[in-house]
Design a protein around this motif. Structure first.
Motif, PDB file in Angstrom:
ATOM      1  N   LEU A  41       0.794  -1.223   0.000  1.00 20.50           N
ATOM      2  CA  LEU A  41       0.000   0.000   0.000  1.00 20.50           C
ATOM      3  C   LEU A  41       0.829   1.278   0.000  1.00 20.50           C
ATOM      4  O   LEU A  41       0.313   2.338  -0.373  1.00 20.50           O
ATOM      5  CB  LEU A  41      -0.927   0.007   1.220  1.00 20.50           C
ATOM      6  N   ALA A  42       2.084   1.189   0.404  1.00 18.89           N
ATOM      7  CA  ALA A  42       2.904   2.403   0.536  1.00 18.89           C
ATOM      8  C   ALA A  42       2.995   3.178  -0.773  1.00 18.89           C
ATOM      9  O   ALA A  42       3.078   4.411  -0.769  1.00 18.89           O
ATOM     10  CB  ALA A  42       4.302   2.041   1.037  1.00 18.89           C
ATOM     11  N   GLY A  43       2.966   2.469  -1.891  1.00 19.71           N
ATOM     12  CA  GLY A  43       3.087   3.133  -3.186  1.00 19.71           C
ATOM     13  C   GLY A  43       1.848   3.875  -3.619  1.00 19.71           C
ATOM     14  O   GLY A  43       1.861   4.576  -4.646  1.00 19.71           O
ATOM     15  N   LEU A  44       0.765   3.766  -2.852  1.00 20.32           N
ATOM     16  CA  LEU A  44      -0.479   4.438  -3.218  1.00 20.32           C
ATOM     17  C   LEU A  44      -0.526   5.885  -2.742  1.00 20.32           C
ATOM     18  O   LEU A  44      -1.435   6.624  -3.107  1.00 20.32           O
ATOM     19  CB  LEU A  44      -1.681   3.687  -2.638  1.00 20.32           C
ATOM     20  N   SER A 102       2.362  -1.987  11.485  1.00 20.21           N
ATOM     21  CA  SER A 102       3.253  -2.594  10.501  1.00 20.21           C
ATOM     22  C   SER A 102       3.742  -1.517   9.537  1.00 20.21           C
ATOM     23  O   SER A 102       3.059  -1.166   8.578  1.00 20.21           O
ATOM     24  CB  SER A 102       2.508  -3.701   9.738  1.00 20.21           C
ATOM     25  N   PRO A 103       4.928  -0.967   9.775  1.00 21.58           N
ATOM     26  CA  PRO A 103       5.459   0.052   8.874  1.00 21.58           C
ATOM     27  C   PRO A 103       5.976  -0.561   7.575  1.00 21.58           C
ATOM     28  O   PRO A 103       6.298  -1.751   7.521  1.00 21.58           O
ATOM     29  CB  PRO A 103       6.600   0.671   9.685  1.00 21.58           C
ATOM     30  N   ALA A 104       6.048   0.257   6.539  1.00 22.13           N
ATOM     31  CA  ALA A 104       6.672  -0.146   5.279  1.00 22.13           C
ATOM     32  C   ALA A 104       8.142   0.244   5.327  1.00 22.13           C
ATOM     33  O   ALA A 104       8.588   0.916   6.269  1.00 22.13           O
ATOM     34  CB  ALA A 104       5.966   0.541   4.110  1.00 22.13           C
ATOM     35  N   THR A 130       7.296   8.401  12.445  1.00 19.89           N
ATOM     36  CA  THR A 130       5.879   8.175  12.182  1.00 19.89           C
ATOM     37  C   THR A 130       5.354   7.030  13.031  1.00 19.89           C
ATOM     38  O   THR A 130       4.305   7.130  13.678  1.00 19.89           O
ATOM     39  CB  THR A 130       5.662   7.861  10.690  1.00 19.89           C
ATOM     40  N   THR A 131       6.106   5.933  13.042  1.00 22.46           N
ATOM     41  CA  THR A 131       5.709   4.778  13.851  1.00 22.46           C
ATOM     42  C   THR A 131       5.679   5.142  15.329  1.00 22.46           C
ATOM     43  O   THR A 131       4.730   4.795  16.046  1.00 22.46           O
ATOM     44  CB  THR A 131       6.676   3.602  13.617  1.00 22.46           C
ATOM     45  N   LEU A 166       1.710   3.923   7.457  1.00 23.52           N
ATOM     46  CA  LEU A 166       1.927   2.575   7.990  1.00 23.52           C
ATOM     47  C   LEU A 166       0.580   1.914   8.183  1.00 23.52           C
ATOM     48  O   LEU A 166      -0.465   2.570   8.108  1.00 23.52           O
ATOM     49  CB  LEU A 166       2.708   2.603   9.299  1.00 23.52           C
ATOM     50  N   ASN A 167       0.587   0.610   8.419  1.00 23.42           N
ATOM     51  CA  ASN A 167      -0.653  -0.105   8.745  1.00 23.42           C
ATOM     52  C   ASN A 167      -0.877  -0.071  10.255  1.00 23.42           C
ATOM     53  O   ASN A 167       0.080  -0.177  11.029  1.00 23.42           O
ATOM     54  CB  ASN A 167      -0.582  -1.562   8.287  1.00 23.42           C
TER      55      ASN A 167
END
Length: 327
Positions: A137-140, A165-167, A174-175, A148-149
């Motif tokens: 999803l990070a590329g969206l 769950s970070p990318a 951010t996390t 992150l998730n």
């Protein structure tokens, strides 16, 4: 984060409503943004349904004695439902934006586009997906460093755990920021790599399938399987973590039990992972050797066991299973 901070969620479905309940209860204003285009009448129906569901859930929990029912009204005043056409205003000023749309890539893509178009430049975007990976999803988004998730367990208001769950692109700050926020509203966040099933769904999928298989094979009834889980598995692992339990009893027990089960069923699904064999070879068996999955150096083992036993007794008492001795 100050109690007057604004949190937003793109998607006003079950997950968005659960998050709104948690966030508003903790003192934050929260805006649920409708992810779909609707006419005025359809939006009014959605708004009333969402607010009614959140209010009903709060009232039900208050009725159980969790908090004073008088608090429901001020909590609800912090929740607003925003039509998609007003997404710019709904996202403006939001420090964290949760994405809670259906598990369809096109829906995710659309929600991320709303975030990119209207969210503040320092806002964190957190998907609540239970199936897709942060790396997918990070590329969206044009701001993957702020993405992150955050996998909430249902029901979101009652379950404390949130799996973060970070990318690869996610900034560590951010996390850390989202983790601090979640802790501040009473959640227990954990961090894991992008991996199918995260932690809890991966473990519970194996457990649930095995429970169903026991019934299918005629080994025990559904009622007795669930009693075994409720009064055995559940009570035990409500006090001790799975890895802590391995150390508690000894990794050698799992090592030999796994070998027996794999042979008895002629099925490698019971085989222990390499880390169990490696710990055996290195003498890292658990409490009795001073190390296992955890390091017990300097730990007062007797005091530690006593604390865990006290927790077991508390769990048994809560289940109404503590009886006085027969004299």
């Amino acid at each position: 984060m100050a109690g007057d901070a604004v949190i937003a969620c793109i998607g006003a479905g079950r997950m968005g409503r659960g998050i709104a309940q948690c966030v508003a209860y903790a003192g934050h204003a929260v805006r649920l943004i409708d992810a779909k285009e609707r006419d005025a009448a359809a939006f009014a129906t959605l708004r009333d349904e969402a607010l009614g569901e959140i209010r009903t859930a709060l009232e039900a929990i208050a009725a159980l004695g969790a908090f004073d029912a008088k608090a429901v009204a001020p909590i609800m005043q912090r929740v607003s439902i925003v039509p998609r056409g007003e997404a710019a205003a709904g996202l403006s000023g939001a420090r964290i934006v949760f994405e809670g749309v259906p598990e369809v890539m096109e829906a995710k893509r659309d929600a991320f586009a709303l975030f990119d178009a209207h969210a503040d430049g320092d806002a964190v975007l957190a998907s609540t997906t239970s199936t897709m990976l942060s790396t997918e999803l990070a590329g969206l988004t044009v701001a993957p460093e702020r993405f992150l998730n955050a996998h909430w367990l249902n029901p979101a208001f009652l379950m404390p755990l949130v799996e973060l769950s970070p990318a690869a692109e996610t900034d560590a700050a951010t996390t850390a920021f989202l983790r601090e926020f979640l802790e501040g509203i009473g959640k227990v966040p954990i961090v894991c790599k992008a991996s199918p099933g995260y932690i809890v769904p991966r473990i519970q999928a194996l457990a649930m399938n095995e429970a169903a298989r026991i019934v299918e094979e005629g080994v025990a009834s559904a009622e007795d399987v669930d009693k075994a889980v409720t009064y055995g598995f559940g009570l035990r692992f409500g006090v001790l973590g799975l890895l802590e339990f391995i150390d508690w009893g000894g990794g050698d027990i799992l090592y030999y039990a796994s070998r027996y089960l794999a042979g008895a069923f002629d099925d490698e699904r019971y085989a222990a992972p390499e880390i169990i064999s490696r710990n055996m070879e290195e003498g890292r068996i658990g409490l009795k050797t001073g190390s296992g999955f955890f390091d017990y150096a300097g730990v007062d083992v007797d005091a530690y066991r006593q604390r865990r036993m006290a927790a077991f007794l508390k769990a048994l008492d809560h289940a109404g299973l503590v009886r006085p001795p027969v004299l």
